[in-house]
Structures are given as C-alpha cells and as structure tokens.
Write an enzyme that holds these catalytic residues in place. Structure first.
Site, PDB file in Angstrom:
ATOM      1  N   GLY A   1      40.149  34.537  34.147  1.00  0.00           N
ATOM      2  CA  GLY A   1      39.679  35.909  34.304  1.00  0.00           C
ATOM      3  C   GLY A   1      40.698  36.849  34.908  1.00  0.00           C
ATOM      4  O   GLY A   1      40.476  38.051  34.943  1.00  0.00           O
ATOM      5  N   CYS A   2      41.814  36.323  35.378  1.00  0.00           N
ATOM      6  CA  CYS A   2      42.862  37.176  35.937  1.00  0.00           C
ATOM      7  C   CYS A   2      43.686  37.757  34.789  1.00  0.00           C
ATOM      8  O   CYS A   2      43.944  37.095  33.795  1.00  0.00           O
ATOM      9  CB  CYS A   2      43.779  36.387  36.866  1.00  0.00           C
ATOM     10  SG  CYS A   2      42.983  35.874  38.394  1.00  0.00           S
ATOM     11  N   GLN A   3      44.108  38.995  34.951  1.00  0.00           N
ATOM     12  CA  GLN A   3      44.927  39.668  33.952  1.00  0.00           C
ATOM     13  C   GLN A   3      46.267  38.954  33.793  1.00  0.00           C
ATOM     14  O   GLN A   3      46.758  38.778  32.693  1.00  0.00           O
ATOM     15  CB  GLN A   3      45.143  41.119  34.370  1.00  0.00           C
ATOM     16  CG  GLN A   3      45.977  41.934  33.409  1.00  0.00           C
ATOM     17  CD  GLN A   3      46.126  43.370  33.865  1.00  0.00           C
ATOM     18  OE1 GLN A   3      45.474  43.812  34.794  1.00  0.00           O
ATOM     19  NE2 GLN A   3      46.992  44.096  33.206  1.00  0.00           N
TER      20      GLN A   3
END
Length: 138
Positions: A50-52
């Site tokens: 979910g981290c960019q």
C-alpha cells in the site's frame, strides 16, 4: 528511554525547525542515517503493501526485545520508516503493541505529504505492530 520519551524527543527535535522544508530535510537525513538493509532481505514478502514507494521491513526477536531493520527506494519514505525504527526498535513486544502512535500526527508530516505518502505512515506503524504481535508468540 521509553517509547513515549523517544517520541517526545523526536517532536522536540522537529520543533527546532521553523518551516516544513527544514523538517523535510531533517526527515530525509534520518533516512540517510538508517543502516542499509542487507540486500538479501529486500524481498517481496518484506514489502509494506500500500505504500507508494517500496518499503521493506524486517523484524527479529533478541531476548525479549524486537529489532527492526528497514529500507526504501525513496529518500523521504526511508526517512519516515527511520522514524518508526528509531521509536520502536529494541523495545518489548508488549510496549510496541501498546504504544500510542498518534505522536506521528504531532510531527506535521501528514499535512505536507501527498495522501498516499501520509497513508504510508499508518501502514508502517501497523506493520511494526503486526510483527511485534507475531514475535510475541515465539
């Protein structure tokens, strides 16, 4: 030093800076100080989903303490995860699980980051707590 003490120390350090760009540079500097993660640990199963940017996190148990290592392919994200490593590394699983992570809101980071990067702060804290829970059972 307790987790709350470490959190307050970080907040005091950030308060020394007058504007967001100085704080931003300070956080990047924290990331640069984070020891490089062993290349063999930069695997898909250690990525925080979910981290960019790509953020790898690994935890291990030494005695009754949880040890964290982390890395990222982005300077600001590496600085953000460095904050959490600084706060939660070498603490007991119980202390990590009961730590109040709302201190991150007081840093002002969320207001100056893109929403996806701001969300990464919550994902990092949650993943570290998951590791603590998992390792507390061993």
């Amino acid at each position: 030093m307790s987790i709350a003490d470490k959190q307050q120390q970080l907040l005091d350090e950030l308060d020394l800076f007058q504007d967001w760009t100085e704080r931003y540079e300070y956080v990047i500097g924290l990331g640069k100080q984070l020891p490089a993660m062993d290349q063999t640990l930069l695997t898909e199963d250690r990525l925080i989903r979910g981290c960019q940017s790509q953020v790898w996190l690994e935890a291990s148990k030494e005695g009754n303490k949880i040890r964290f290592v982390a890395d990222s392919d982005s300077l600001i994200t590496k600085g953000m995860v460095a904050i959490f490593v600084r706060i939660l590394d070498d603490e007991s699983a119980d202390d990590i699980l009961t730590a109040d992570m709302s201190f991150i809101d007081k840093t002002g980071l969320k207001e100056h980051l893109a929403p996806t990067r701001a969300n990464a702060l919550n994902l990092m804290a949650n993943q570290m707590k998951k590791y603590a829970l998992l390792l507390s059972a061993t």
